[in-house]
Scaffold this active site. Structure first.
Site, PDB file in Angstrom:
ATOM      1  N   SER A  10       0.851  -1.188   0.000  1.00  0.00           N
ATOM      2  CA  SER A  10       0.000   0.000   0.000  1.00  0.00           C
ATOM      3  C   SER A  10       0.886   1.237   0.000  1.00  0.00           C
ATOM      4  O   SER A  10       1.611   1.496   0.969  1.00  0.00           O
ATOM      5  CB  SER A  10      -0.910   0.010   1.232  1.00  0.00           C
ATOM      6  OG  SER A  10      -1.525   1.281   1.329  1.00  0.00           O
ATOM      7  N   HIS A  34      -1.289  -1.416  -4.107  1.00  0.00           N
ATOM      8  CA  HIS A  34      -2.574  -1.025  -3.541  1.00  0.00           C
ATOM      9  C   HIS A  34      -2.586   0.490  -3.376  1.00  0.00           C
ATOM     10  O   HIS A  34      -1.658   1.074  -2.802  1.00  0.00           O
ATOM     11  CB  HIS A  34      -2.746  -1.712  -2.188  1.00  0.00           C
ATOM     12  CG  HIS A  34      -4.067  -1.526  -1.530  1.00  0.00           C
ATOM     13  ND1 HIS A  34      -5.193  -2.252  -1.879  1.00  0.00           N
ATOM     14  CD2 HIS A  34      -4.461  -0.705  -0.536  1.00  0.00           C
ATOM     15  CE1 HIS A  34      -6.211  -1.891  -1.117  1.00  0.00           C
ATOM     16  NE2 HIS A  34      -5.790  -0.937  -0.286  1.00  0.00           N
ATOM     17  N   ASP A  36      -4.763   3.630  -1.989  1.00  0.00           N
ATOM     18  CA  ASP A  36      -5.854   3.995  -1.082  1.00  0.00           C
ATOM     19  C   ASP A  36      -6.390   5.376  -1.407  1.00  0.00           C
ATOM     20  O   ASP A  36      -5.708   6.387  -1.220  1.00  0.00           O
ATOM     21  CB  ASP A  36      -5.362   3.960   0.367  1.00  0.00           C
ATOM     22  CG  ASP A  36      -5.227   2.537   0.874  1.00  0.00           C
ATOM     23  OD1 ASP A  36      -6.201   1.773   0.746  1.00  0.00           O
ATOM     24  OD2 ASP A  36      -4.145   2.194   1.390  1.00  0.00           O
ATOM     25  N   MET A  38      -9.048   8.147  -0.487  1.00  0.00           N
ATOM     26  CA  MET A  38      -9.902   8.572   0.641  1.00  0.00           C
ATOM     27  C   MET A  38     -10.492   9.938   0.342  1.00  0.00           C
ATOM     28  O   MET A  38      -9.789  10.828  -0.153  1.00  0.00           O
ATOM     29  CB  MET A  38      -9.075   8.631   1.922  1.00  0.00           C
ATOM     30  CG  MET A  38      -8.384   7.314   2.256  1.00  0.00           C
ATOM     31  SD  MET A  38      -7.574   7.378   3.850  1.00  0.00           S
ATOM     32  CE  MET A  38      -6.694   5.798   3.831  1.00  0.00           C
ATOM     33  N   HIS A  67      -8.459   1.159  -4.035  1.00  0.00           N
ATOM     34  CA  HIS A  67      -9.426   0.962  -2.956  1.00  0.00           C
ATOM     35  C   HIS A  67     -10.120   2.295  -2.706  1.00  0.00           C
ATOM     36  O   HIS A  67      -9.518   3.204  -2.143  1.00  0.00           O
ATOM     37  CB  HIS A  67      -8.652   0.461  -1.721  1.00  0.00           C
ATOM     38  CG  HIS A  67      -9.465   0.328  -0.481  1.00  0.00           C
ATOM     39  ND1 HIS A  67      -8.877   0.160   0.760  1.00  0.00           N
ATOM     40  CD2 HIS A  67     -10.806   0.325  -0.277  1.00  0.00           C
ATOM     41  CE1 HIS A  67      -9.829   0.074   1.672  1.00  0.00           C
ATOM     42  NE2 HIS A  67     -10.994   0.175   1.080  1.00  0.00           N
ATOM     43  N   MET A  69     -12.289   4.494  -0.822  1.00  0.00           N
ATOM     44  CA  MET A  69     -12.982   4.781   0.439  1.00  0.00           C
ATOM     45  C   MET A  69     -13.721   6.098   0.233  1.00  0.00           C
ATOM     46  O   MET A  69     -13.276   7.171   0.638  1.00  0.00           O
ATOM     47  CB  MET A  69     -11.965   4.849   1.580  1.00  0.00           C
ATOM     48  CG  MET A  69     -11.428   3.465   1.957  1.00  0.00           C
ATOM     49  SD  MET A  69      -9.875   3.513   2.873  1.00  0.00           S
ATOM     50  CE  MET A  69      -8.719   3.524   1.497  1.00  0.00           C
ATOM     51  N   MET A 137     -11.604  -5.647   5.403  1.00  0.00           N
ATOM     52  CA  MET A 137     -10.827  -4.699   6.213  1.00  0.00           C
ATOM     53  C   MET A 137     -10.591  -5.273   7.603  1.00  0.00           C
ATOM     54  O   MET A 137     -11.537  -5.677   8.288  1.00  0.00           O
ATOM     55  CB  MET A 137     -11.575  -3.368   6.355  1.00  0.00           C
ATOM     56  CG  MET A 137     -11.851  -2.614   5.067  1.00  0.00           C
ATOM     57  SD  MET A 137     -10.387  -2.188   4.132  1.00  0.00           S
ATOM     58  CE  MET A 137      -9.454  -1.229   5.331  1.00  0.00           C
ATOM     59  N   ASP A 175      -6.907  -6.289   4.242  1.00  0.00           N
ATOM     60  CA  ASP A 175      -6.323  -4.947   4.289  1.00  0.00           C
ATOM     61  C   ASP A 175      -6.358  -4.386   5.707  1.00  0.00           C
ATOM     62  O   ASP A 175      -7.443  -4.161   6.245  1.00  0.00           O
ATOM     63  CB  ASP A 175      -7.123  -4.045   3.336  1.00  0.00           C
ATOM     64  CG  ASP A 175      -6.521  -2.664   3.161  1.00  0.00           C
ATOM     65  OD1 ASP A 175      -5.421  -2.410   3.684  1.00  0.00           O
ATOM     66  OD2 ASP A 175      -7.168  -1.839   2.491  1.00  0.00           O
TER      67      ASP A 175
HETATM   68  C1  DX5 Z   1      -6.469   1.779   5.515  1.00  0.00           C
HETATM   69  C2  DX5 Z   1      -6.039   1.395   4.146  1.00  0.00           C
HETATM   70  C3  DX5 Z   1      -4.951   0.401   4.109  1.00  0.00           C
HETATM   71  C4  DX5 Z   1      -3.646   0.863   4.702  1.00  0.00           C
HETATM   72  C5  DX5 Z   1      -2.993  -0.338   5.300  1.00  0.00           C
HETATM   73  O1  DX5 Z   1      -7.612   2.574   5.421  1.00  0.00           O
HETATM   74  O2  DX5 Z   1      -7.119   0.868   3.409  1.00  0.00           O
HETATM   75  O3  DX5 Z   1      -4.730  -0.065   2.776  1.00  0.00           O
HETATM   76  O4  DX5 Z   1      -2.778   1.436   3.797  1.00  0.00           O
HETATM   77  O5  DX5 Z   1      -1.886   0.074   6.004  1.00  0.00           O
HETATM   78  P1  DX5 Z   1      -1.188  -0.870   7.072  1.00  0.00           P
HETATM   79  O6  DX5 Z   1      -0.696  -2.067   6.336  1.00  0.00           O
HETATM   80  O7  DX5 Z   1      -0.094  -0.018   7.629  1.00  0.00           O
HETATM   81  O8  DX5 Z   1      -2.249  -1.227   8.098  1.00  0.00           O
HETATM   82 ZN    ZN Z   2      -6.701  -0.076   1.405  1.00  0.00          ZN
END
Ligand code: DX5
Ligand code: ZN
Length: 225
Positions: A10, A34, A36, A38, A67, A69, A137, A175
């Site tokens: 990620s 990956h 993320d 947000m 991903h 969010m 998650m 994740d």
């Molecule tokens: C959290 C993200 C994850 C995050 C995971 O909202 O969706 O993908 O990057 O990070 P680690 O591996 O540090 O928990």
């Molecule tokens: Zn993620």
């Protein structure tokens, strides 16, 4: 044949000012990244949008696992696809799952449904046959570096078993809080794709961290009944 174990670093835990370098560090040992996304609404944080995905896509041939969010992912699916997203996960907690999956199919992306820790198996169960992956998650989404929530493991197992029982093509991606210890637990529960942020980019040698994670995942997969 179960799918091979895959590690998805990620980039949320990478240095955004040196993203290309971070990607180059892991590229020799992974096939996907990956990403993320947000929106500051579905989760209390803001990160990456389509222009950054497009820049990453120009830099690397790696599969981009985005991903989302977001409260309104449907407004952005086309933009992320055009930017180079190969896999897209939307959250099952967001309205309009049927339309979102139909749009992802139309766009030709691998379609995933993400499920928050407190959301039950029953929420994703009706969609299993339409998915390429289920993103379970194991932290509350919004931030990297949180602790793994072991209470989610029975849901990982339930999703994996339901997929196997129905012969669906989907696989389980996990994740949040995945590290060299917890990866064995989620692999034993049936996951085959593992997102890892801080465990990879918080390590002095990210490629070495990926190798360690993959070895632990492979060992746990091999000992599954
Ligand atoms: C959290 C993200 C994850 C995050 C995971 O909202 O969706 O993908 O990057 O990070 P680690 O591996 O540090 O928990
Ligand atoms: Zn993620």
């Amino acid at each position: 044949m179960p799918p091979p174990c895959r590690i998805a670093p990620s980039i949320l835990s990478a240095d955004f000012a040196a993203l290309a370098d971070a990607i180059d560090r892991v590229a020799p040992v992974v096939e996907l990244l990956h990403v993320d996304v947000m929106d500051g609404h579905f989760v209390p944080n803001l990160t990456i949008g389509p222009p950054v995905v497009a820049a990453i896509d120009r830099h690397t041939p790696l599969t981009l696992d985005c991903h989302l969010m977001m409260t309104n992912p449907g407004d952005f699916l086309e933009a992320f696809r055009a930017a180079g997203a190969d896999w897209i996960s939307v959250h099952v907690e967001v309205e309009g799952t049927a339309d979102l999956l139909a749009e992802m199919a139309r766009l030709g992306v691998k379609a995933g449904l993400a499920v928050n820790p407190e959301t039950p198996f029953e929420a994703v169960e009706p969609w299993l046959g339409s998915l390429d992956h289920v993103l379970v998650m194991t932290v509350h989404p919004g931030f990297g570096g949180q602790s793994f929530m072991a209470e989610v493991v029975p849901k990982i197992r339930a999703v994996s078993e339901a997929i196997a029982a129905r012969g669906c093509r989907a696989f389980v991606e996990v994740d949040g809080g995945v590290d060299a210890e917890t990866i064995g637990v989620v692999a034993a529960a049936g996951a085959t794709c593992f997102v890892a942020g801080s465990a990879v980019f918080g390590h002095p040698d990210p490629a070495d961290a990926v190798r360690t994670l993959r070895a632990a995942a492979d060992a746990a997969c091999a000992s599954r009944p």
